[in-house]
Design a protein around this motif. Structure first.
Motif, PDB file in Angstrom:
ATOM      1  N   ALA A 285       0.830  -1.205   0.000  1.00 13.54           N
ATOM      2  CA  ALA A 285       0.000   0.000   0.000  1.00 13.54           C
ATOM      3  C   ALA A 285       0.862   1.252   0.000  1.00 13.54           C
ATOM      4  O   ALA A 285       1.976   1.263   0.541  1.00 13.54           O
ATOM      5  CB  ALA A 285      -0.934   0.012   1.208  1.00 13.54           C
ATOM      6  N   MET A 286       0.338   2.300  -0.611  1.00  9.19           N
ATOM      7  CA  MET A 286       0.987   3.604  -0.629  1.00  9.19           C
ATOM      8  C   MET A 286       0.024   4.612  -0.008  1.00  9.19           C
ATOM      9  O   MET A 286      -1.133   4.717  -0.430  1.00  9.19           O
ATOM     10  CB  MET A 286       1.333   4.007  -2.066  1.00  9.19           C
ATOM     11  CG  MET A 286       2.152   5.282  -2.173  1.00  9.19           C
ATOM     12  SD  MET A 286       2.845   5.521  -3.844  1.00  9.19           S
ATOM     13  CE  MET A 286       1.446   6.282  -4.686  1.00  9.19           C
ATOM     14  N   PHE A 287       0.499   5.354   0.998  1.00  7.73           N
ATOM     15  CA  PHE A 287      -0.330   6.290   1.746  1.00  7.73           C
ATOM     16  C   PHE A 287       0.011   7.722   1.350  1.00  7.73           C
ATOM     17  O   PHE A 287       1.155   8.155   1.470  1.00  7.73           O
ATOM     18  CB  PHE A 287      -0.119   6.112   3.252  1.00  7.73           C
ATOM     19  CG  PHE A 287      -0.424   4.736   3.757  1.00  7.73           C
ATOM     20  CD1 PHE A 287      -1.704   4.403   4.161  1.00  7.73           C
ATOM     21  CD2 PHE A 287       0.570   3.765   3.809  1.00  7.73           C
ATOM     22  CE1 PHE A 287      -1.997   3.133   4.623  1.00  7.73           C
ATOM     23  CE2 PHE A 287       0.300   2.494   4.267  1.00  7.73           C
ATOM     24  CZ  PHE A 287      -0.991   2.164   4.679  1.00  7.73           C
ATOM     25  N   ASP A 288      -1.005   8.429   0.882  1.00  6.14           N
ATOM     26  CA  ASP A 288      -0.873   9.846   0.546  1.00  6.14           C
ATOM     27  C   ASP A 288      -0.782  10.622   1.861  1.00  6.14           C
ATOM     28  O   ASP A 288      -1.737  10.688   2.628  1.00  6.14           O
ATOM     29  CB  ASP A 288      -2.105  10.260  -0.254  1.00  6.14           C
ATOM     30  CG  ASP A 288      -2.088  11.715  -0.670  1.00  6.14           C
ATOM     31  OD1 ASP A 288      -1.321  12.505  -0.090  1.00  6.14           O
ATOM     32  OD2 ASP A 288      -2.871  12.075  -1.555  1.00  6.14           O
ATOM     33  N   THR A 289       0.379  11.217   2.125  1.00  5.76           N
ATOM     34  CA  THR A 289       0.627  11.862   3.419  1.00  5.76           C
ATOM     35  C   THR A 289       0.434  13.371   3.343  1.00  5.76           C
ATOM     36  O   THR A 289      -0.323  13.953   4.110  1.00  5.76           O
ATOM     37  CB  THR A 289       2.040  11.515   3.911  1.00  5.76           C
ATOM     38  OG1 THR A 289       2.171  10.087   3.979  1.00  5.76           O
ATOM     39  CG2 THR A 289       2.310  12.091   5.286  1.00  5.76           C
ATOM     40  N   ILE A 290       1.129  14.037   2.434  1.00  8.21           N
ATOM     41  CA  ILE A 290       0.945  15.475   2.186  1.00  8.21           C
ATOM     42  C   ILE A 290       1.113  15.686   0.685  1.00  8.21           C
ATOM     43  O   ILE A 290       2.055  15.152   0.088  1.00  8.21           O
ATOM     44  CB  ILE A 290       1.986  16.336   2.935  1.00  8.21           C
ATOM     45  CG1 ILE A 290       2.043  16.000   4.422  1.00  8.21           C
ATOM     46  CG2 ILE A 290       1.672  17.822   2.751  1.00  8.21           C
ATOM     47  CD1 ILE A 290       3.188  16.695   5.162  1.00  8.21           C
ATOM     48  N   ARG A 291       0.232  16.456   0.086  1.00  8.88           N
ATOM     49  CA  ARG A 291       0.388  16.752  -1.347  1.00  8.88           C
ATOM     50  C   ARG A 291       0.084  18.217  -1.601  1.00  8.88           C
ATOM     51  O   ARG A 291      -0.732  18.839  -0.909  1.00  8.88           O
ATOM     52  CB  ARG A 291      -0.491  15.854  -2.220  1.00  8.88           C
ATOM     53  CG  ARG A 291      -1.962  16.085  -2.155  1.00  8.88           C
ATOM     54  CD  ARG A 291      -2.712  15.346  -3.282  1.00  8.88           C
ATOM     55  NE  ARG A 291      -2.461  13.928  -3.303  1.00  8.88           N
ATOM     56  CZ  ARG A 291      -1.897  13.293  -4.335  1.00  8.88           C
ATOM     57  NH1 ARG A 291      -1.531  13.971  -5.428  1.00  8.88           N
ATOM     58  NH2 ARG A 291      -1.690  11.990  -4.307  1.00  8.88           N
TER      59      ARG A 291
END
Length: 335
Positions: free
Chosen positions: A225-231
């Protein structure tokens, strides 16, 4: 659960240095793996990481000693599909309070970005998104880069400085706060991300116009899994829907690298609802000693407090609070 980056030593040790003065966390027999820090005055204990994780999974232990007595334990940001067997525990009460919506792109059945968009995005939106991407790439010298453990400290420093600049620029334009720009929070993310990258627990995805970063996303990784942390993205390119173009390339990267889930994590944004195919809820779990009057009162207070916060969010009253907070701390964004 064991693969969660937020339960590994890299994240936890640096978080404790920043938010618990480096003191060791506490362990309790009722739950495996999780560790806790104590409230300064009350017999209330919070999971290490608190709200800085993008989701905590846990499981109750089969062993229950007396170390839970007269205490309250709060576990933040638990996905509703967590398989913790809390019902088995008869000596401790538990409240589960919904707090934030979450959003997942489940990619397990897809072999390409085009296939995902064909299934999950409407025909009209697909046409528009692909058109924005073509126009962006035709108008500028666009290229995409995922930085992992190959990043140098010098490049990392440069990207993080650009990252902060773009984030400030965007939220100055929106005239609202971003908690990640709180000096303590930003210092933590800057300190923790490079060690996590070197351990293959984090990455930074950058969209470049020639050599200038115009969109940056901080990502965390578990096994699949890849977690979107800050964009964030450069608002000067907003007419090209740069945020969506960046997401398209990230989904493409996930599929090509056998990542089965892109988790946008907690909080509602329109882009999350558009791109995700599995909405869910984050919950706060409150455990307490059922025989302790003090623990029962404290647990009930926190339950009602968190329920009230959710009510304010649903009524969008927190937006007003954020706007006032922005006015009071505008200098933080303008620097």
């Amino acid at each position: 659960m064991a693969n969660s980056p937020y339960l590994l030593n890299t994240f936890k040790s640096i978080w404790l240095n920043h938010f618990n003065s480096g003191r060791a966390p506490l362990e309790f027999s009722f739950v495996d793996i999780l560790t806790f820090i104590k409230h300064k005055k009350l017999p209330v204990y919070y999971n290490a990481g608190k709200t800085n994780t993008k989701g905590i999974n846990y499981k109750l232990s089969n062993l229950l000693l007396s170390d839970y007595k007269d205490k309250v334990f709060i576990i933040y940001d638990v996905p509703e599909f967590n398989k913790g067997n809390w019902e088995k525990n008869h000596k401790m009460g538990c409240y589960k309070i919904k707090q934030y919506p979450g959003y997942i792109c489940d990619l397990i059945n897809y072999t390409s970005l085009e296939e995902y968009m064909l299934e999950e995005i409407s025909r009209k939106s697909r046409y528009k998104l692909n058109s924005y991407k073509r126009k962006l790439e035709a108008s500028y010298n666009i290229h995409y880069q995922m930085y992992l453990d190959d990043i140098t400290p010098e490049m990392y420093e440069t990207i993080f400085n650009d990252f902060q600049h773009l984030l400030k620029k965007r939220f100055l334009d929106k005239r609202t706060v971003n908690n990640n720009l709180n000096p303590d929070e930003w210092a933590f993310y800057k300190d923790v991300t490079l060690p996590m990258m070197l351990n293959n627990e984090a990455g930074i995805f950058v969209v470049y116009d020639t050599n200038k970063p115009i969109a940056i996303t901080l990502l965390n990784f578990s096994k699949n899994a890849m977690f979107d942390t800050i964009r964030t993205f450069d608002i000067d390119y907003a007419k090209y829907r740069l945020g969506s173009v960046s997401i398209m390339k990230q989904i493409d990267w996930c599929i090509k690298n056998n990542i089965k889930i892109l988790d946008f994590s907690k909080g509602y944004f329109e882009y999350k609802e558009r791109w995700a195919n599995k909405p869910y809820w984050f919950e706060y779990h409150i455990y307490f000693d059922k025989k302790s009057i003090k623990a029962k009162i404290l647990a009930l207070f926190y339950k009602n407090f968190f329920a009230f916060k959710l009510y304010l969010r649903k009524k969008q009253l927190t937006n007003f609070v954020h706007e006032i907070n922005f006015i009071l701390h505008k200098k933080r964004y303008a620097e």
